[in-house]
Design an enzyme around this catalytic site. Structure first.
Site, mmCIF file in Angstrom:
data_model
loop_
_atom_site.group_PDB
_atom_site.id
_atom_site.type_symbol
_atom_site.label_atom_id
_atom_site.label_comp_id
_atom_site.label_asym_id
_atom_site.label_seq_id
_atom_site.Cartn_x
_atom_site.Cartn_y
_atom_site.Cartn_z
ATOM 1 N N ARG A 95 61.077 56.236 52.710
ATOM 2 C CA ARG A 95 60.927 55.138 51.765
ATOM 3 C C ARG A 95 61.300 55.608 50.359
ATOM 4 O O ARG A 95 61.060 56.771 49.989
ATOM 5 C CB ARG A 95 59.470 54.683 51.796
ATOM 6 C CG ARG A 95 59.109 53.518 50.882
ATOM 7 C CD ARG A 95 59.758 52.260 51.328
ATOM 8 N NE ARG A 95 59.042 51.064 50.838
ATOM 9 C CZ ARG A 95 59.615 49.886 50.709
ATOM 10 N NH1 ARG A 95 60.897 49.730 51.001
ATOM 11 N NH2 ARG A 95 58.920 48.845 50.307
ATOM 12 N N THR A 370 66.550 43.466 55.013
ATOM 13 C CA THR A 370 66.357 44.723 55.704
ATOM 14 C C THR A 370 67.216 44.675 56.951
ATOM 15 O O THR A 370 67.759 43.634 57.296
ATOM 16 C CB THR A 370 64.853 44.848 56.045
ATOM 17 O OG1 THR A 370 64.104 44.675 54.854
ATOM 18 C CG2 THR A 370 64.501 46.164 56.676
ATOM 19 N N THR A 388 66.385 49.523 54.557
ATOM 20 C CA THR A 388 66.485 48.375 53.661
ATOM 21 C C THR A 388 66.932 48.729 52.251
ATOM 22 O O THR A 388 66.811 49.868 51.802
ATOM 23 C CB THR A 388 65.113 47.671 53.567
ATOM 24 O OG1 THR A 388 65.233 46.454 52.845
ATOM 25 C CG2 THR A 388 64.097 48.564 52.900
#
Length: 558
Positions: A95, A370, A388
């Protein structure tokens, strides 16, 4: 503005979704299901070359960055869940992170109100990208082929070009004005005149970037010329990402969330994604009820699912955040007594208003756009990956000289606790902005076992609808006996606590069911398609891929 964008995510919101189910196909040696036919071809070629599921996952991730620029990326991040053929499991959090110069109130005006545009578009919306480091770490631990073997297909696709689909042509044309605004010096997605299906998209700068990644690995992106291009563009546009942010970024291996639904084992993503915890909560919330007898998308089934979703999303808003910054009460949230208590006030006579549903207290039990792809290889190793840029085309900013688009993931923080993001999700202090912090996600890459054997690989894009789309797809197969393709294609509905509305795809409910639900106090709000699920089911006949007809998604196997 947030809710308008959430409900009407494209100009095609009023177009009815036509349900189509292709003939079932089964494969013995492996399957790749992704959002674009060219990326699926790349993944299948890697498998046929002798690569394993991780090799194919890396190759598909990078191929999507070329052929699916609205969500496939090297300027964003994602989550990977892995299960090898022996049953060993792992999850990788790549992330994005807030830049070192980010601050809690950076998107608020002098009156303390959220400035929507700043967290959605332009340079200030971008978090530090995690994709390249994530792929390097995944390949280093599990890859079989050489790094160059898995990166080269993306170099070739970017250098030689590929024919765009009709959907892509329409998207490029629709976003032309915003592309021009955010990229005054031009970008590869802009051309003289309109794009048409079959036009060849060549991305020379992106090819150069992939050559750097191919030859230098991690350093080819987070250091050297590519890092220089990113920092230069940040300075030009008032962004915050620095050389130090790039060099310091590290993807993290985390322990997957596991849970049970009847006789099935659920293996899914832990925080900084909220998806895994919410998915297990949802499945265990509905487990005691006879949904199979009630029927697919019938009155009681829909109301049960909505009430479970209402409670899970209330918990999400309060208790979920980056575990490196906030102690997430994982054990409490997944405690079966806690989940049972959360469902104990379900009222079959009338909808429970979201204003009466708050987050629970699990502490006492503590002991948009995404893309997703699913891969299984010949040996039975499985990978579920959701990746994403956040919104479609992220920040809309393409890095000059490097040829890729930066994310707008900063909007996934609680820009102002209690204020909704672009998907209408409300967050709290657990997800407030801090330097180096990962923003909360809804991504839910998931693998399911049955009796110790691989059963399903599933995931989807869709912002806040990701969790509910994965949830309903799993139920479609396990409870309602649908094939993988039928389960992926089936129309869906969604509730997320706030706003207190049930968002519905066209035709998801028949007229009688719709009338019953409305009479019980549920507000139904039609919207565009929900999710684009890509999944694989292991059957006695072989692996069956399910590619979502809502997009250009493609299932290929051998």
């Amino acid at each position: 503005m947030h809710q308008v964008r959430f409900i009407y995510n494209s100009l095609f919101a009023a177009v009815l979704f036509v349900q189509t189910v292709s003939a079932q196909q089964f494969y013995k040696n492996g399957v790749v299901v992704s959002a674009h036919p060219e990326a699926s071809k790349v993944g299948l070629a890697i498998l046929k070359k002798g690569g394993n599921a991780i090799d194919a996952a890396v190759a598909v991730q990078f191929a999507l960055a070329v052929v699916y620029p609205n969500a496939g990326n090297i300027g964003g991040g994602g989550f990977l869940v892995y299960r090898d053929h022996k049953g060993n499991i792992a999850s990788l959090d790549y992330r994005e992170k807030a830049p070192g110069l980010a601050s809690r109130d950076m998107y608020l005006d002098e009156q303390g109100k959220a400035i929507t545009e700043k967290s959605l578009y332009g340079h200030l919306a971008a978090g530090v990208p995690g994709t390249v480091d994530g792929m390097v770490k995944a390949h280093k631990r599990y890859g079989k082929l050489s790094w160059k073997d898995v990166v080269q297909p993306s170099v070739d696709l970017a250098r030689n070009g590929f024919p765009i689909t009709a959907k892509q042509a329409a998207e490029f044309n629709r976003n032309r004005t915003m592309f021009q605004k955010q990229n005054p010096s031009g970008m590869s997605l802009l051309k003289e005149g309109s794009w048409e299906k079959g036009d060849i998209l060549i991305q020379a700068e992106l090819a150069n970037t992939f050559e750097q990644i191919r030859d230098k690995g991690r350093a080819g992106f987070y250091e050297g010329s590519v890092a220089g291009h990113i920092v230069k563009e940040m300075k030009r546009g008032g962004g915050l990402i620095s050389y130090k942010d790039l060099k310091d970024y590290q993807a993290l291996w985390r322990t997957p969330i596991t849970g049970k639904y009847k006789d099935y084992k659920i293996i899914t993503m832990p925080p900084s994604s909220s998806g895994g915890i919410a998915l297990v909560q949802l499945l265990q919330s509905v487990e005691p009820f006879p949904m199979k007898r009630w029927g697919h998308n019938q009155d009681s089934t829909v109301r049960l699912i909505v009430e479970a979703e209402r409670r899970a999303y209330a918990d999400r808003a309060t208790h979920l955040g980056d575990p490196d910054f906030y102690k997430v009460p994982v054990a409490g949230l997944l405690n079966k007594d806690y989940i049972r208590q959360r469902m104990s006030d379900l009222n079959w006579q009338m909808a429970t208003p979201s204003s009466q549903i708050k987050a629970g207290d699990p502490s006492a039990r503590e002991s948009e756009q995404t893309t997703h792809y699913s891969i299984v290889d010949k040996a039975g190793n499985a990978v579920s990956v959701t990746t994403t840029l956040n919104g479609s085309y992220g920040s809309m900013v393409m890095v000059p000289g490097a040829g890729f688009i930066l994310n707008n993931e900063m909007d996934d923080f609680s820009v102002k606790p209690g204020s909704p993001n672009m998907y209408g999700l409300v967050g709290g202090e657990a997800n407030s902005i801090a330097p180096g912090k990962r923003m909360l996600s809804s991504m839910t890459p998931t693998i399911i076992e049955s009796k110790g054997d691989l059963y399903m690989v599933v995931g989807t894009p869709g912002g806040s609808t990701i969790i509910t789309s994965v949830f309903q797809t799993i139920l479609n197969v396990i409870e309602f006996g649908q094939s993988m393709q039928e389960a992926v294609t089936s129309r869906r509905f969604h509730h997320q606590w706030l706003p207190d509305e049930v968002f519905t795809e066209s035709g998801v409910l028949d007229a009688e069911t719709e009338k019953k639900i409305t009479e019980k106090g549920y507000k139904l709000t039609p919207r565009a398609s929900i999710g684009r699920v890509d999944a694989i089911l292991k059957t006695p006949n072989g692996y069956e891929g399910g590619a979502d007809p809502r997009g250009d998604d493609t299932s290929l196997g051998w």
